[in-house]
Design an enzyme around this catalytic site. Structure first.
Site, PDB file in Angstrom:
ATOM      1  N   PHE A 149     -15.577 -32.246 -28.871  1.00  0.00           N
ATOM      2  CA  PHE A 149     -15.292 -33.839 -29.383  1.00  0.00           C
ATOM      3  C   PHE A 149     -13.818 -34.197 -30.508  1.00  0.00           C
ATOM      4  O   PHE A 149     -14.026 -32.666 -31.192  1.00  0.00           O
ATOM      5  CB  PHE A 149     -16.652 -34.264 -30.224  1.00  0.00           C
ATOM      6  CG  PHE A 149     -16.065 -35.692 -30.298  1.00  0.00           C
ATOM      7  CD1 PHE A 149     -16.329 -36.466 -30.062  1.00  0.00           C
ATOM      8  CD2 PHE A 149     -15.474 -35.743 -32.184  1.00  0.00           C
ATOM      9  CE1 PHE A 149     -16.071 -38.310 -30.437  1.00  0.00           C
ATOM     10  CE2 PHE A 149     -14.863 -36.643 -32.517  1.00  0.00           C
ATOM     11  CZ  PHE A 149     -15.674 -37.750 -31.780  1.00  0.00           C
ATOM     12  N   ASP A 234      -9.255 -26.859 -33.982  1.00  0.00           N
ATOM     13  CA  ASP A 234      -9.940 -28.606 -34.489  1.00  0.00           C
ATOM     14  C   ASP A 234     -10.423 -28.533 -35.660  1.00  0.00           C
ATOM     15  O   ASP A 234     -12.136 -27.993 -35.250  1.00  0.00           O
ATOM     16  CB  ASP A 234     -10.384 -29.147 -33.690  1.00  0.00           C
ATOM     17  CG  ASP A 234     -10.691 -30.341 -34.140  1.00  0.00           C
ATOM     18  OD1 ASP A 234     -10.773 -30.797 -35.148  1.00  0.00           O
ATOM     19  OD2 ASP A 234     -11.061 -32.205 -33.142  1.00  0.00           O
ATOM     20  N   LYS A 263     -11.073 -34.867 -42.221  1.00  0.00           N
ATOM     21  CA  LYS A 263     -12.223 -36.105 -42.464  1.00  0.00           C
ATOM     22  C   LYS A 263     -12.512 -35.392 -44.142  1.00  0.00           C
ATOM     23  O   LYS A 263     -12.300 -36.313 -45.196  1.00  0.00           O
ATOM     24  CB  LYS A 263     -14.003 -35.112 -42.017  1.00  0.00           C
ATOM     25  CG  LYS A 263     -14.118 -35.746 -40.628  1.00  0.00           C
ATOM     26  CD  LYS A 263     -15.540 -35.320 -40.272  1.00  0.00           C
ATOM     27  CE  LYS A 263     -15.792 -36.446 -38.914  1.00  0.00           C
ATOM     28  NZ  LYS A 263     -15.124 -35.527 -37.555  1.00  0.00           N
TER      29      LYS A 263
END
Ligand SMILES: *Cc1c(COP(=O)(O)O)cnc(C)c1O
Length: 408
Positions: A149, A234, A263
């Site tokens: 993802f 990531d 985030k």
């Protein structure tokens, strides 16, 4: 948090009904309408309190409205919030210096959302492949892992293995090769002279907190070094203290060439993401090649710097590691009592619930009624990712609620 209910002219039920009529249905939220939050606690419109065990998918690693982050934002709101990169601002240098210090890499490309950081990493890797590695024009490939993802843009969903994320959104950009996660032989076979980069999550969050075997990340580092391509990690969800270290790659002492952060970098206040990389890699970008109107704005840089300062103390990483043992112990005790399996590192866990007890969604709804907020990933898997500020007692009470829901 004060105990007077938020004075909202509309009830939760009315607000949910209103949302359903005027918002795109790209989410299926749990039926709670949050009106206020502090630390690990959120409060709904009617004044009911909930323990937040999702933490904005790890965007709230420091809890809601951490005082140091709120103070940094307030201070910056009174000075300057946006300049665009047409001009310099007095907060950006310090932010990038802090990121370099924190990560062991050199240079930062500031962006806003995680998907933008991933897109930017892809662009940088391709340009590096043409200019430095000497890949033939438009031939560069990027190897990614199944179950990934990396965000929701058309390029990124094009190499997703989740049908729901992809279907209906083609045609997709070429240039990606998908290999099984946690399979070094498959990775080795997929890299060649066209490979610009291997793009990987050190732990796959959305897939259900999937942790690769020990040695996998070291192996990926070796494969990429041998293939003369970049390793892009990531760490948008796994990074910034979540797993008990600043970065999840630190569990194997791996330093990627390119690191993607997002985030929690925005402290739960503003969207802040960054590509942090080796100097020679980001050197392929020259004025006009890439940019973002909001990327690197002084408000984001001030909040991001305050996040970096919190992490520099090591306190949050330590808490995640120590309380991670409590979480692991609690889940081990529930195994066989409704939990059929779990994967955990630091304050982060994917919990597979016995499908006979309920879907992940149903378990999440039952926990909501117990005053605990979690979210299913898919099937019967729920993800636990509380703020790193959670206390041992709060964590134990969340585990007790989970036990109650599973054994009811
Ligand atoms: C959330 C996430 C993204 C995308 O971030 P957005 O800010 O939602 O665009 C990318 N990669 C990983 C690993 C993520 O968890």
């Amino acid at each position: 948090m004060t105990t007077t209910p938020v004075r909202s002219p509309r009830s939760s039920t009315e607000l949910i009904r209103a949302e359903e009529s005027v918002l795109a249905h790209n989410y299926h939220p749990l039926p709670v309408v949050v009106a206020r939050a502090e630390g690990v606690w959120v409060e709904d419109v009617e004044g009911r309190r909930y323990l937040d065990m999702l933490a904005g998918y790890s965007a709230l690693n420091f809890g809601h409205r951490h005082p140091a982050l709120i103070a940094a934002a307030h201070r910056q709101l009174d000075e300057v919030t946006l300049t665009s990169r047409a001009f310099h601002n007095d907060r950006l240098a310090g932010f990038a210096e802090g990121l370099a210090e924190l990560t062991g890499l050199d240079v930062t490309l500031p962006m806003n959302t995680g998907a933008e950081a991933v897109e930017s990493g892809i662009k940088v890797a391709r340009k590096w492949a043409y200019e430095v590695k000497g890949v033939a024009p438009d031939r560069a490939t990027i190897v990614v892992a199944a179950g990934n993802f990396h965000g929701r843009t058309t390029t990124i969903v094009g190499f997703s293995s989740d049908a729901g994320a992809r279907n209906g959104f083609g045609p997709f950009a070429p240039g990606f090769r998908v290999v099984p996660y946690n399979d070094l032989a498959a990775l080795e076979a997929a890299v060649d002279e066209t490979t610009a980069a291997v793009l990987i999550e050190p732990i796959q969050g959305e897939a259900g907190v999937v942790i690769p075997d020990d040695g996998y990340l070291t192996g990926v580092r070796e494969v990429t070094r041998r293939a003369g391509c970049l390793l892009i990690a990531d760490e948008i969800q796994s990074g910034l203290g979540r797993t008990g270290t600043t970065l999840a790659v630190e569990h194997e002492s791996v330093l990627p060439d390119v690191l993607l952060l997002g985030k929690a970098l925005g402290g739960g206040i503003v969207p802040v993401s960054a590509v942090v990389a080796r100097r020679d890699v980001l050197a392929v970008l020259r004025p006009g090649d890439h940019g973002s109107t909001f990327g690197g704005n002084p408000l984001s840089a001030a909040v991001g710097s305050a996040v970096v300062e919190l992490l520099a103390t090591g306190e949050f990483q330590r808490r995640a590691a120590e309380l991670g043992e409590v979480l692991r112990g609690g889940l081990a005790a529930l195994t066989g009592k409704g939990v059929v399996g779990f994967r955990a590192r630091g304050l982060w866990a994917g919990v597979d619930v016995d499908p006979a007890i309920g879907t992940g969604r149903e378990i999440s709804e039952r926990l909501l009624h117990e005053g605990v907020l979690v979210k299913d990933t898919h099937g019967s898997t729920i993800r636990l990712a509380p703020p790193l500020t959670i206390t041992r007692e709060e964590l134990e009470s969340a585990l007790a609620s989970l036990e109650k829901v599973l054994t009811a």
